[in-house]
Design an enzyme around this catalytic site. Structure first.
Site, PDB file in Angstrom:
ATOM      1  N   GLU A 152      -6.266 -18.935  41.725  1.00 23.89           N
ATOM      2  CA  GLU A 152      -7.863 -19.754  41.599  1.00 23.89           C
ATOM      3  C   GLU A 152      -7.725 -20.196  39.982  1.00 23.89           C
ATOM      4  OE1 GLU A 152     -10.625 -16.498  41.949  1.00 23.89           O
ATOM      5  OE2 GLU A 152     -10.569 -16.679  44.038  1.00 23.89           O
ATOM      6  N   CYS A 157     -10.019 -25.336  28.365  1.00 22.57           N
ATOM      7  CA  CYS A 157      -9.648 -24.906  27.002  1.00 22.57           C
ATOM      8  C   CYS A 157     -10.025 -25.967  26.118  1.00 22.57           C
ATOM      9  CB  CYS A 157      -8.144 -24.591  27.087  1.00 22.57           C
ATOM     10  SG  CYS A 157      -7.167 -24.350  25.438  1.00 22.57           S
ATOM     11  N   GLU A 309      -8.199 -15.605  50.614  1.00 26.10           N
ATOM     12  CA  GLU A 309      -8.538 -14.081  50.574  1.00 26.10           C
ATOM     13  C   GLU A 309      -9.746 -14.061  51.307  1.00 26.10           C
ATOM     14  OE1 GLU A 309      -9.023 -13.428  46.407  1.00 26.10           O
ATOM     15  OE2 GLU A 309      -7.327 -14.450  45.734  1.00 26.10           O
TER      16      GLU A 309
END
Ligand code: GAL
Length: 673
Positions: A152, A157, A309
């Site tokens: 994921e 940043c 998932e």
């Protein structure tokens, strides 16, 4: 290149044997339990870096060899992860530059996961080294069926390295010409003409955050940084294991990364699906989930994807983690299959003993046995999936597409004006998806720059920003016989969020649609206007365009305020095609009625030939028809012809009861069956 398609439904999920390395008897028990649960795949190593490289340059893959071999010997194949999603403490201690700098300019300390800089050459190098070691080591190992890259990817940043990389990105985008950037960003406004790229920083709350073009560029840059980080990750894998397909798991409708762009870099798209079944509206949850499945299916032109998932019971990260009713896990899995997944995978196989996620659902709980409801439901699902192996690889055909574009989402979020409270772009797209969902009609959810040909109908809700070529592409689609529906604030700005001059929608689209937009009104939530269409009246909410017809036929009119009597729904025959405009926002009943007109007039086929009861989801994949009851009560399904139940082999015909949370998978019965 193997594209990851398989001859069966992949059934498994995240497996963390690394957490149980000191009690290897647990591994043997895992294998016994996996076989009991019909598991055929395990995803290993996702967060295993500190075991794989306990000290810099010292690698230990023995434990991984052992578990991979055990799994494979027992008929369970392996999806092998690269570990970049979380790093060992030694790495950031020695190389602090790998840690992420938040928007506030402060560098994070070591901790949690996904906490890394996307640009840092050191981090890229460290990731590349361990990935190369893994690829060298597992090259030719028949157990490994797919690479699961990182986990994921997300966030951004703002460190000096990323600022520099951003400026480099801008230079490329604007041909190293600061004046071009100033023009496109409309730098004269508030004296924002830059004289050098070095003056530009990432958008920040304490800095520049009012230039939407900057914010769009930053989002595009963050997407590209993720993609190039990922490309750096996979380079050794492509070189050494070219036959093993590569994926990375996407996170639902997360808008921090343009998934539609990223998707072209993976072999198989995969995403993590955690519907909130306890929010009191299971039917609506099913629609939201179906929509996301269709988004990801469409990113690869309809090819099967993986549901990487899902939870076999609860999650641990909602404020209150209610246990979904029995059967929910199974119908969630079946829905994924119906919408194009070739896998059903869980987070997680076994609950961790400690750590942040120890109360997250797992197939095996802290009791460690098969004697639980959750385990037996998972085992039952496994049994069913084995009977559905023919579903793998099948696709659904869509005659309708909805343009739902990540970049347009950003653009609609960033501009200031009209109704600043109400943007909800993805929800607006869903509003137009629901009528088709309810009619059992497959819809592709496509980005602006997808191929439009082949669709009978394309709907473009709130398509505010037109990328280069979009205007031409819409025009030629309609010219060649397509039916295109635009809504409010259509074709207003270019990709730098500069308004088109000469009226909206942009340029020649005014002729194609036979209208131009004169003003746009915004309504507070408690001011509800009226509009007519056919012989009915509808609510006008939040935002509406006041339009001037210029050749278009008027199908509906506003009934409120000074623009009462002016058009709000128009139709223009343009060359071979049809161009509609719906100039207002509505609660969804308008979309329902308008779409049923579209379905009829364009002869759009449903998967079934009966009225679908509320709360029932129907989807055709190949010749399998999935009928799923997402309501919380029994429903009668009126099958008008004979079908065969794919799981039991029994005939299905006439009024058939379908309990809540239950489903049927049927095929039309052939004459000679
Ligand atoms: C996912 C993540 C998993 C796990 C799971 C819990 O977003 O990829 O590692 O944290 O959530 O629901």
């Amino acid at each position: 290149m193997n594209n990851g398609s398989s001859s069966h439904i992949v059934y498994g999920g995240d497996y963390n044997p690394d957490q149980w390395i000191k009690t290897k008897e647990v591994w043997d028990e895992d294998i016994r339990l996996m076989k009991l649960a019909h598991i055929n795949s395990a995803t290993v190593g996702i967060f295993a870096w500190s075991l794989l490289e306990p000290q810099e340059g010292v690698f230990d893959f023995d434990w991984l060899d052992e578990i991979v071999e055990k799994l494979y010997d027992n008929g369970i194949s392996v999806i092998l992860a690269t570990p970049s999603g979380a790093r060992p403490p030694w790495l950031s201690e020695k190389y602090p530059e790998v840690l992420r700098v938040e928007e506030n300019g402060i560098r994070n300390e070591y901790g949690v996961r996904h906490n890394h800089c996307l640009t840092s050459p050191v981090y890229r190098e460290k990731v590349s080294i361990i990935n190369r070691k893994l690829a060298e080591h597992f090259k030719g190992n028949p157990a490994i069926k797919m690479w699961h890259i990182s986990n994921e990817y997300s966030g951004e940043c703002h460190c000096p390295l990323c600022q520099e990389a951003f400026r480099k990105w801008l230079k490329k985008e604007y041909h190293n010409d600061i004046n071009e950037l100033n023009d496109k960003w409309w730098g004269g406004f508030w004296s924002h003409n830059y004289t050098d790229f070095s003056q530009i920083n990432s958008p920040k709350s304490r800095g520049e955050n009012h230039v939407s073009a900057l914010k769009l560029c930053w989002k595009r840059f963050v997407t590209d940084s993720h993609i190039s980080f990922y490309e750096n990750e996979i380079a050794p894998l492509r070189e050494l294991t070219p036959d093993i397909p590569v994926t990375t798991n996407f996170m639902n409708m997360y808008d921090g990364i343009d998934y539609q762009k990223f998707a072209s870099h993976v072999d198989t798209v995969s995403w993590d699906n955690y519907p909130d079944w306890s929010n009191g509206n299971t039917a609506r949850t099913a629609i939201n989930t179906a929509f996301a499945h269709d988004v990801f299916r469409s990113t690869k032109g309809g090819k099967p994807f993986y549901m990487m998932e899902s939870t076999p019971s609860v999650v641990n990260w909602r404020q209150v983690n209610k246990i979904p009713s029995p059967g929910t896990q199974e119908i969630t899995s079946i829905q994924a299959l119906a919408y194009g997944s070739d896998s059903v995978q869980y987070f997680q196989w076994r609950k961790s003993r400690g750590g942040h996620e120890k109360y997250h659902g797992a197939v095996v709980g802290h009791d460690g046995t098969e004697n639980t409801r959750v385990f037996s439901e998972a085992a039952h699902t496994g049994e069913i999936l084995e009977k559905l192996s023919d579903v793998a690889g099948k696709q659904s055909e869509a005659e309708v597409a909805i343009i739902c574009d990540w970049e347009n989402k950003w653009a609609t979020d960033f501009f200031c004006g009209y109704n600043n409270n109400r943007r909800d772009y993805f929800d607006e797209c869903k509003k137009w998806y629901i009528p088709f969902y309810k009619a059992g009609i497959t819809v592709d959810i496509i980005p602006e720059d997808a191929d439009y040909s082949g669709y009978k109908v394309i709907i473009a809700p709130f398509l505010y920003m037109l990328k280069d070529q979009t205007e031409e592409r819409i025009t030629s689609y309609i010219k060649n016989g397509g039916c295109f529906v635009s809504t409010y604030l259509f074709g207003v700005t270019d990709k730098d969020d500069r308004c088109f001059l000469g009226g909206f929608p942009a340029n020649g689209l005014k002729d194609v649609f036979g209208i131009s937009v004169e003003e746009t009104d915004a309504l507070p939530d408690d001011l509800i206007y009226k509009a007519s269409f056919g012989d009915k009246f509808y609510d006008v909410r939040h935002i509406c365009d006041i339009i001037r017809p210029n050749g278009a036929q008027i199908l509906g009119e506003y009934k409120s305020d000074f623009y009462s009597g002016t058009p709000c729904v128009t139709f223009n025959k343009f060359d071979e095609g049809k161009a509609y405009c719906v100039a207002f926002r509505n609660e969804g009943d308008f979309a329902r009625d308008f779409c049923s007109m579209l379905i009829e007039s364009n002869r759009i086929k449903s998967a079934v030939n009966f009225n679908i009861p509320d709360g029932i989801g129907i989807r055709k994949r190949g010749d399998f028809i999935f009928v799923m009851n997402f309501s919380n009560e029994m429903k009668i399904i009126p099958f008008p012809i004979y079908y065969t139940d794919v799981i039991t082999g029994e005939l299905v015909f006439g009024k058939t009861r379908l309990e809540a949370n239950k489903y049927l998978i049927v095929k039309e019965k052939k004459e000679n069956e």
